[in-house]
Design an enzyme around this catalytic site. Structure first.
Site, PDB file in Angstrom:
ATOM      1  N   GLU A 252      21.945 -16.153  20.164  1.00 46.67           N
ATOM      2  CA  GLU A 252      22.678 -14.885  20.150  1.00 46.67           C
ATOM      3  C   GLU A 252      24.095 -15.008  19.604  1.00 46.67           C
ATOM      4  O   GLU A 252      24.593 -14.087  18.952  1.00 46.67           O
ATOM      5  CB  GLU A 252      22.690 -14.248  21.543  1.00 46.67           C
ATOM      6  CG  GLU A 252      21.377 -13.579  21.937  1.00 46.67           C
ATOM      7  CD  GLU A 252      20.358 -14.558  22.504  1.00 46.67           C
ATOM      8  OE1 GLU A 252      20.707 -15.745  22.668  1.00 46.67           O
ATOM      9  OE2 GLU A 252      19.214 -14.148  22.782  1.00 46.67           O
TER      10      GLU A 252
ATOM     11  N   HIS B 159      17.201  -8.828  32.912  1.00 48.98           N
ATOM     12  CA  HIS B 159      16.650  -8.006  31.825  1.00 48.98           C
ATOM     13  C   HIS B 159      16.731  -6.515  32.141  1.00 48.98           C
ATOM     14  O   HIS B 159      16.003  -5.719  31.558  1.00 48.98           O
ATOM     15  CB  HIS B 159      15.179  -8.355  31.544  1.00 48.98           C
ATOM     16  CG  HIS B 159      14.979  -9.630  30.783  1.00 48.98           C
ATOM     17  ND1 HIS B 159      15.214 -10.866  31.328  1.00 48.98           N
ATOM     18  CD2 HIS B 159      14.551  -9.862  29.511  1.00 48.98           C
ATOM     19  CE1 HIS B 159      14.929 -11.805  30.432  1.00 48.98           C
ATOM     20  NE2 HIS B 159      14.540 -11.227  29.319  1.00 48.98           N
TER      21      HIS B 159
END
Lengths: 323, 335
Positions: free
Chosen positions: B71, B140
């Site tokens: 990321e 999440h």
């Protein structure tokens, strides 16, 4: 030493500009004229110049907190650089970046970066732009032995290989990350080998030797321009100064820096090489040095005389538009 | 007018903008998927929830770029590409993952323009999923939009429906500042009328979802629907709700919120983020500072609790602000 005479002259001048600029900064900082933190590039001049001699304004570099040398090597205006360090409105970043964020996008200089390991991911982007536009441009990420331990650098190296980006990583191994030796903080003394493990060509060179850096980076740049993907060059170039200006360097043995200045000074080395080869003589070098000293004097005078930023600048340029 | 889901609306915006501007590239993990796999199937994912499906066959691998799971490198590459001339739309698959790459967003992309004295232009979009509701648990399911809203230099967009999603994403792509575009994962299948032609919705302009006289409810993203359900119940009880969806948290349409509260005299803010130093208290403070004398009752907020998002469906349901909680809070300040 197959380089044209003018190229060698240019290289020497850039290195001497960095040397003079940095030495002057130490003086001006110590007298209190320059605010903030300063990280000096003294002793590493050959690394920046040996690299940037291969680049033009449309090739990008991303730099480090020790970024003045990269900025000068990439061709930034000395007066505007000095004014930036003084926090003045006529600075490269209008006094809003300072030493640790000095940037000149018009010269392909994407900024010093106060986050260790901050630049390599950004440089991927400049390389992606070049690859997307198929314009043959390259992008160079400078980091250090300290930065080489950051995950961002590992991610960037792997991504550059996977996407075959025209990126070059220069690991300037100056022996210390802040006050801790690379021999302690890096799990290997072969930083280039780490890069090679990601699947790219990687070499380590004497970073005090302009010609060694210039040769190695030249190969890397040629490969990248030809679409061959990334490379890494580790330049071993011990710093002459502390982590920051004012660092008493208690972590270094007495006399260590004196030996470096005597035996591993990039300026002395290039000068001796060029004199020995009969390219220039000592008098010519002395004249060049006087020119550079005058440039630095001018830059300081400009910075001192430049106005401070307007109060309204505080709120300007956070966004291009905010509606 | 054709009905499209939020997923389809976002996909359509990407297709139309990429067709218009060759500088737009998509960067992310499995935005196409299938690269290097043994089946040879391309576009095997099209985004983890299918939002970018079909972009690869249309625009090719040079513009729909699958990356390693890295990321920081994704966000940094997108920021660096933006500041050197491309117009990247990067994907941070789940907003929860900002923890591994925030430096490249908030220290780098967000600050280029200011640090470099106005010389930089960073037309970057980061699309990312927020929200609880799938029992995807603590890493999440979060809604960390307040953290992004806190950062000068970022714009933050939170569409609540398909029409807004398309128009706001097109605006985000055309915008020259870094924009964080938060998609709520529970809204992807929600459909409404979406014009086929491209259109842009300006940032900082609230949508008055319904007009009313007794209380102003400000809500974002999925919470707009939670608040609307509460408003339906309250209306049957004779309480008239004005529901405002600011659509962007940065810039924030402060004027619309203040103007509404000056009329209704009451404010409830509904937000799925955690309560401390969050968007709900930010808006509460705005109104306390600028419309205090119009208030007939205390300002109230309805948010997630100060906890991580739990896994068990029963606990997760208790975590997410519900229409019943919103309605009860409104009743309390109407007494």
């Amino acid at each position: 030493m197959q380089l044209p005479r003018l190229t060698m002259l240019d290289a020497y001048m850039r290195m001497q500009r960095i040397r003079n600029f940095e030495e002057r900064i130490v003086t001006e900082f110590s007298s209190g004229e320059i605010p903030g933190f300063i990280h000096s590039y003294l002793g590493q001049e050959a690394s920046a110049v040996g690299t940037c001699m291969h680049l033009d304004d449309d090739d990008y570099i991303g730099s480090t907190h020790r970024g003045h040398g990269h900025c000068i090597a990439k061709g930034a205006d000395l007066k505007a650089m000095m004014a930036e360090l003084y926090g003045k409105r006529d600075g490269l970043c209008r006094g809003k970046g300072g030493s640790m964020h000095i940037a000149d996008l018009s010269k392909g200089m994407l900024g010093a970066n106060a986050i260790v390991g901050g630049s390599p991911p950004l440089v991927l982007g400049a390389a992606l732009t070049a690859k997307t536009r198929r314009n043959g441009k390259v992008a160079v990420a400078f980091t250090g032995d300290g930065g080489s331990n950051q995950g961002t650098v590992f991610e960037a190296m792997n991504m550059a290989v996977v996407l075959k980006l025209p990126a070059i990583f220069i690991i300037e191994n100056n022996g210390f990350g802040e006050g801790t030796a690379a021999s302690y903080a890096c799990g290997t003394d072969d930083l280039a080998a780490r890069a090679a493990a990601f699947g790219m060509p990687a070499v380590a060179v004497d970073g005090t030797d302009f010609f060694a850096v210039h040769d190695a980076v030249g190969e890397a740049v040629a490969l990248a321009r030809a679409g061959g993907g990334p490379s890494t060059v580790e330049t071993r170039c011990p710093r002459f100064t502390g982590h920051f200006v004012g660092d008493p360097q208690h972590y270094r043995a007495n006399g260590e820096v004196d030996v470096l200045r005597r035996d591993a000074d990039p300026l002395t080395l290039i000068r001796r090489r060029l004199i020995d080869a009969g390219v220039f003589d000592a008098e010519q070098f002395d004249a060049l040095d006087r020119d550079v000293a005058a440039e630095i004097d001018e830059a300081v005078a400009f910075a001192r005389a430049a106005p401070i930023p307007d109060e309204a600048d505080l709120l300007a340029d956070v966004y291009i538009s905010y509606r | 007018m054709p009905r499209k889901t939020v997923r389809e609306a976002i996909n359509e915006a990407l297709v139309q903008e990429m067709g218009r501007d060759p500088d737009i590239v998509i960067i992310g993990e499995d935005v196409a998927g299938g690269e290097g796999g043994s089946s040879g199937v391309e576009d095997a994912f099209g985004g983890v929830l299918g939002v970018t499906k079909g972009l690869l066959p249309r625009f090719g691998r040079s513009r729909v770029i699958d990356t390693p799971i890295s990321e920081s490198a994704i966000m940094g590459m997108a920021a660096g590409a933006a500041v050197t001339g491309l117009r990247p739309v990067a994907e941070l698959m789940f907003a929860d993952f900002f923890g591994v790459c925030f430096d490249q967003i908030y220290n780098q992309a967000a600050k280029f323009r200011y640090m470099f004295g106005g010389h930089a232009r960073t037309p970057l979009v980061i699309r990312s999923m927020i929200g609880a509701g799938y029992s995807a648990a603590a890493q999440h399911s979060q809604s960390p939009h307040s953290i992004f809203t806190h950062v000068p230099g970022l714009k933050v967009v939170m569409p609540s429906n398909a029409y807004d999603a398309k128009g706001l994403l097109i605006q985000a792509i055309r915008d020259d500042d870094p924009v964080i575009f938060f998609e709520h994962k529970m809204l992807y299948d929600l459909a409404d009328e979406v014009p086929s032609e491209p259109y842009a919705i300006r940032f900082g302009e609230a949508n008055f979802v319904r007009e009313g006289d007794d209380v102003t409810i400000v809500a974002f993203s999925r919470m707009v629907h939670i608040a609307a359900q509460a408003a339906d119940v309250l209306e049957r009880e004779g309480i008239s709700v004005e529901l405002i969806d600011p659509r962007t948290t940065s810039p924030l349409d402060e004027e619309s919120i203040l103007e509404s509260v000056r009329r209704t005299g009451r404010l409830v803010v509904v937000d799925e983020g955690n309560p401390r130093c969050g968007l709900a208290v930010d808006i509460a403070a705005l109104v306390a500072e600028h419309a205090f004398h119009s208030l007939k009752a205390p300002i109230r907020t309805v948010t997630a609790p100060h906890t991580p998002v739990p896994f068990a469906p029963s606990l997760e349901a208790a975590y997410i602000p519900s229409p019943a909680r919103v309605a009860e809070v409104v009743r309390e300040i109407m007494r």
